[in-house]
Design a protein around this motif. Structure first.
Motif, PDB file in Angstrom:
ATOM      1  N   TYR A  82       0.846  -1.193   0.000  1.00 51.53           N
ATOM      2  CA  TYR A  82       0.000   0.000   0.000  1.00 51.53           C
ATOM      3  C   TYR A  82       0.882   1.243   0.000  1.00 51.53           C
ATOM      4  O   TYR A  82       2.099   1.163   0.169  1.00 51.53           O
ATOM      5  CB  TYR A  82      -0.963  -0.001   1.192  1.00 51.53           C
ATOM      6  N   GLN A  83       0.250   2.391  -0.178  1.00 55.60           N
ATOM      7  CA  GLN A  83       0.950   3.676  -0.164  1.00 55.60           C
ATOM      8  C   GLN A  83       0.900   4.236   1.249  1.00 55.60           C
ATOM      9  O   GLN A  83      -0.141   4.679   1.708  1.00 55.60           O
ATOM     10  CB  GLN A  83       0.299   4.656  -1.138  1.00 55.60           C
ATOM     11  N   PRO A  84       2.029   4.203   1.979  1.00 56.57           N
ATOM     12  CA  PRO A  84       1.998   4.663   3.368  1.00 56.57           C
ATOM     13  C   PRO A  84       2.085   6.191   3.490  1.00 56.57           C
ATOM     14  O   PRO A  84       2.661   6.864   2.644  1.00 56.57           O
ATOM     15  CB  PRO A  84       3.243   4.019   3.976  1.00 56.57           C
ATOM     16  N   ARG A  85       1.534   6.671   4.541  1.00 64.14           N
ATOM     17  CA  ARG A  85       1.627   8.084   4.899  1.00 64.14           C
ATOM     18  C   ARG A  85       3.074   8.454   5.223  1.00 64.14           C
ATOM     19  O   ARG A  85       3.539   9.553   4.901  1.00 64.14           O
ATOM     20  CB  ARG A  85       0.714   8.321   6.100  1.00 64.14           C
ATOM     21  N   SER A  86       3.792   7.540   5.839  1.00 58.99           N
ATOM     22  CA  SER A  86       5.142   7.824   6.323  1.00 58.99           C
ATOM     23  C   SER A  86       6.181   7.960   5.218  1.00 58.99           C
ATOM     24  O   SER A  86       7.201   8.601   5.409  1.00 58.99           O
ATOM     25  CB  SER A  86       5.596   6.718   7.283  1.00 58.99           C
ATOM     26  N   HIS A  87       5.948   7.338   4.072  1.00 59.32           N
ATOM     27  CA  HIS A  87       6.916   7.331   2.968  1.00 59.32           C
ATOM     28  C   HIS A  87       6.177   7.584   1.645  1.00 59.32           C
ATOM     29  O   HIS A  87       5.896   6.639   0.901  1.00 59.32           O
ATOM     30  CB  HIS A  87       7.655   5.991   2.892  1.00 59.32           C
ATOM     31  N   PRO A  88       5.838   8.834   1.344  1.00 57.26           N
ATOM     32  CA  PRO A  88       5.036   9.122   0.152  1.00 57.26           C
ATOM     33  C   PRO A  88       5.732   8.771  -1.166  1.00 57.26           C
ATOM     34  O   PRO A  88       5.069   8.660  -2.193  1.00 57.26           O
ATOM     35  CB  PRO A  88       4.763  10.624   0.251  1.00 57.26           C
ATOM     36  N   ASP A  89       7.044   8.551  -1.147  1.00 59.27           N
ATOM     37  CA  ASP A  89       7.790   8.218  -2.360  1.00 59.27           C
ATOM     38  C   ASP A  89       8.074   6.725  -2.473  1.00 59.27           C
ATOM     39  O   ASP A  89       8.877   6.291  -3.299  1.00 59.27           O
ATOM     40  CB  ASP A  89       9.101   8.996  -2.403  1.00 59.27           C
ATOM     41  N   ALA A  90       7.395   5.927  -1.642  1.00 64.83           N
ATOM     42  CA  ALA A  90       7.661   4.487  -1.625  1.00 64.83           C
ATOM     43  C   ALA A  90       6.381   3.716  -1.326  1.00 64.83           C
ATOM     44  O   ALA A  90       5.392   4.269  -0.847  1.00 64.83           O
ATOM     45  CB  ALA A  90       8.707   4.164  -0.553  1.00 64.83           C
ATOM     46  N   TRP A  91       6.425   2.437  -1.636  1.00 65.41           N
ATOM     47  CA  TRP A  91       5.356   1.514  -1.260  1.00 65.41           C
ATOM     48  C   TRP A  91       5.773   0.825   0.034  1.00 65.41           C
ATOM     49  O   TRP A  91       6.962   0.640   0.291  1.00 65.41           O
ATOM     50  CB  TRP A  91       5.149   0.429  -2.325  1.00 65.41           C
ATOM     51  N   SER A  92       4.809   0.421   0.808  1.00 65.20           N
ATOM     52  CA  SER A  92       5.057  -0.451   1.944  1.00 65.20           C
ATOM     53  C   SER A  92       4.599  -1.843   1.517  1.00 65.20           C
ATOM     54  O   SER A  92       3.424  -2.064   1.227  1.00 65.20           O
ATOM     55  CB  SER A  92       4.279   0.010   3.176  1.00 65.20           C
ATOM     56  N   VAL A  93       5.542  -2.756   1.457  1.00 65.43           N
ATOM     57  CA  VAL A  93       5.275  -4.130   1.041  1.00 65.43           C
ATOM     58  C   VAL A  93       5.151  -4.989   2.295  1.00 65.43           C
ATOM     59  O   VAL A  93       5.960  -4.875   3.215  1.00 65.43           O
ATOM     60  CB  VAL A  93       6.415  -4.651   0.128  1.00 65.43           C
ATOM     61  N   ASN A  94       4.147  -5.852   2.321  1.00 67.64           N
ATOM     62  CA  ASN A  94       3.952  -6.731   3.465  1.00 67.64           C
ATOM     63  C   ASN A  94       4.908  -7.912   3.359  1.00 67.64           C
ATOM     64  O   ASN A  94       4.774  -8.755   2.471  1.00 67.64           O
ATOM     65  CB  ASN A  94       2.504  -7.221   3.515  1.00 67.64           C
ATOM     66  N   ILE A 106      13.788  -6.423  12.290  1.00 66.69           N
ATOM     67  CA  ILE A 106      12.501  -5.809  12.600  1.00 66.69           C
ATOM     68  C   ILE A 106      12.658  -4.723  13.660  1.00 66.69           C
ATOM     69  O   ILE A 106      13.248  -4.934  14.707  1.00 66.69           O
ATOM     70  CB  ILE A 106      11.493  -6.877  13.068  1.00 66.69           C
ATOM     71  N   GLU A 107      12.092  -3.560  13.342  1.00 66.78           N
ATOM     72  CA  GLU A 107      12.065  -2.419  14.255  1.00 66.78           C
ATOM     73  C   GLU A 107      10.611  -2.147  14.619  1.00 66.78           C
ATOM     74  O   GLU A 107       9.731  -2.164  13.749  1.00 66.78           O
ATOM     75  CB  GLU A 107      12.671  -1.191  13.574  1.00 66.78           C
ATOM     76  N   GLN A 108      10.357  -1.906  15.883  1.00 65.59           N
ATOM     77  CA  GLN A 108       9.007  -1.560  16.326  1.00 65.59           C
ATOM     78  C   GLN A 108       8.693  -0.116  15.915  1.00 65.59           C
ATOM     79  O   GLN A 108       9.550   0.760  16.002  1.00 65.59           O
ATOM     80  CB  GLN A 108       8.879  -1.706  17.842  1.00 65.59           C
ATOM     81  N   PHE A 109       7.470   0.113  15.438  1.00 70.65           N
ATOM     82  CA  PHE A 109       7.006   1.447  15.060  1.00 70.65           C
ATOM     83  C   PHE A 109       5.714   1.703  15.825  1.00 70.65           C
ATOM     84  O   PHE A 109       4.735   0.968  15.657  1.00 70.65           O
ATOM     85  CB  PHE A 109       6.775   1.526  13.544  1.00 70.65           C
ATOM     86  N   ASN A 110       5.710   2.719  16.680  1.00 70.53           N
ATOM     87  CA  ASN A 110       4.559   2.999  17.526  1.00 70.53           C
ATOM     88  C   ASN A 110       3.523   3.819  16.759  1.00 70.53           C
ATOM     89  O   ASN A 110       3.391   5.024  16.956  1.00 70.53           O
ATOM     90  CB  ASN A 110       5.003   3.712  18.806  1.00 70.53           C
ATOM     91  N   ALA A 117       6.446   8.657  16.449  1.00 67.54           N
ATOM     92  CA  ALA A 117       7.157   7.527  15.843  1.00 67.54           C
ATOM     93  C   ALA A 117       7.788   7.930  14.521  1.00 67.54           C
ATOM     94  O   ALA A 117       8.921   7.543  14.216  1.00 67.54           O
ATOM     95  CB  ALA A 117       6.217   6.341  15.657  1.00 67.54           C
ATOM     96  N   LYS A 118       7.096   8.730  13.733  1.00 69.50           N
ATOM     97  CA  LYS A 118       7.627   9.186  12.446  1.00 69.50           C
ATOM     98  C   LYS A 118       8.826  10.103  12.666  1.00 69.50           C
ATOM     99  O   LYS A 118       9.840   9.998  11.972  1.00 69.50           O
ATOM    100  CB  LYS A 118       6.537   9.904  11.650  1.00 69.50           C
ATOM    101  N   ALA A 119       8.755  10.985  13.646  1.00 71.58           N
ATOM    102  CA  ALA A 119       9.879  11.878  13.945  1.00 71.58           C
ATOM    103  C   ALA A 119      11.099  11.062  14.376  1.00 71.58           C
ATOM    104  O   ALA A 119      12.225  11.345  13.956  1.00 71.58           O
ATOM    105  CB  ALA A 119       9.493  12.878  15.029  1.00 71.58           C
ATOM    106  N   ARG A 120      10.884  10.034  15.176  1.00 74.15           N
ATOM    107  CA  ARG A 120      11.986   9.159  15.603  1.00 74.15           C
ATOM    108  C   ARG A 120      12.579   8.430  14.400  1.00 74.15           C
ATOM    109  O   ARG A 120      13.800   8.351  14.249  1.00 74.15           O
ATOM    110  CB  ARG A 120      11.469   8.158  16.635  1.00 74.15           C
ATOM    111  N   LEU A 121      11.724   7.921  13.531  1.00 67.35           N
ATOM    112  CA  LEU A 121      12.178   7.215  12.331  1.00 67.35           C
ATOM    113  C   LEU A 121      12.981   8.146  11.433  1.00 67.35           C
ATOM    114  O   LEU A 121      14.046   7.785  10.925  1.00 67.35           O
ATOM    115  CB  LEU A 121      10.987   6.638  11.574  1.00 67.35           C
TER     116      LEU A 121
END
Length: 128
Positions: A82-94, A106-110, A117-121
């Motif tokens: 899907y198209q994530p909010r966090s990375h508008p220039d990329a897809w998030s693949v499951n 694996i990194e935990q994302f709150n 969480a986005k600011a930390r990332l």
């Protein structure tokens, strides 16, 4: 770089993607939709992803800010990317939808506290 393939449960949606060699960085988000669906995020730039089949079978779902476009197969209901909010220039693949398992880091994302969480990332990606 490694090339992977994957898709939905019924096989209607199929894709290939290129990602860095193992271990592949993945995000395990605890937001409402990710925790309910078991989505394990591998971020892939748009240029490194190719949707092979199933474009017409994809249904879209948006919630909250509406920035993310959650795409799922209208036949089997699986969200393989899907198209994530966090990375508008990329897809998030499951990662759970890849044909062959890859070694993951694996990194935990709150996602229940998305802005923090986005600011930390972003800080980690900038080397901070």
């Amino acid at each position: 770089m490694i090339e992977v393939s994957g898709g939905c449960h019924c096989g209607t949606v199929r894709f290939t993607a290129r990602m860095p060699d193992a271990p592949v960085h993945a995000l395990d988000c605890n937001c409402s939709i990710c925790s309910m669906t078991g989505f394990l995020h591998v971020i892939v730039p748009h240029s490194e992803f190719e949707l092979l089949t199933g474009r017409d079978a994809l249904a879209s779902y948006r919630f909250g800010t509406g920035s993310a476009e959650h795409l799922f197969c209208s036949n089997c209901g699986v969200k393989s990317f899907y198209q994530p909010r966090s990375h508008p220039d990329a897809w998030s693949v499951n990662a759970n939808c890849l044909d062959e398992a890859v070694e993951l880091e694996i990194e935990q994302f709150n996602g229940r506290h998305w802005e923090n969480a986005k600011a930390r990332l972003d800080g980690e990606q900038a080397g901070g």
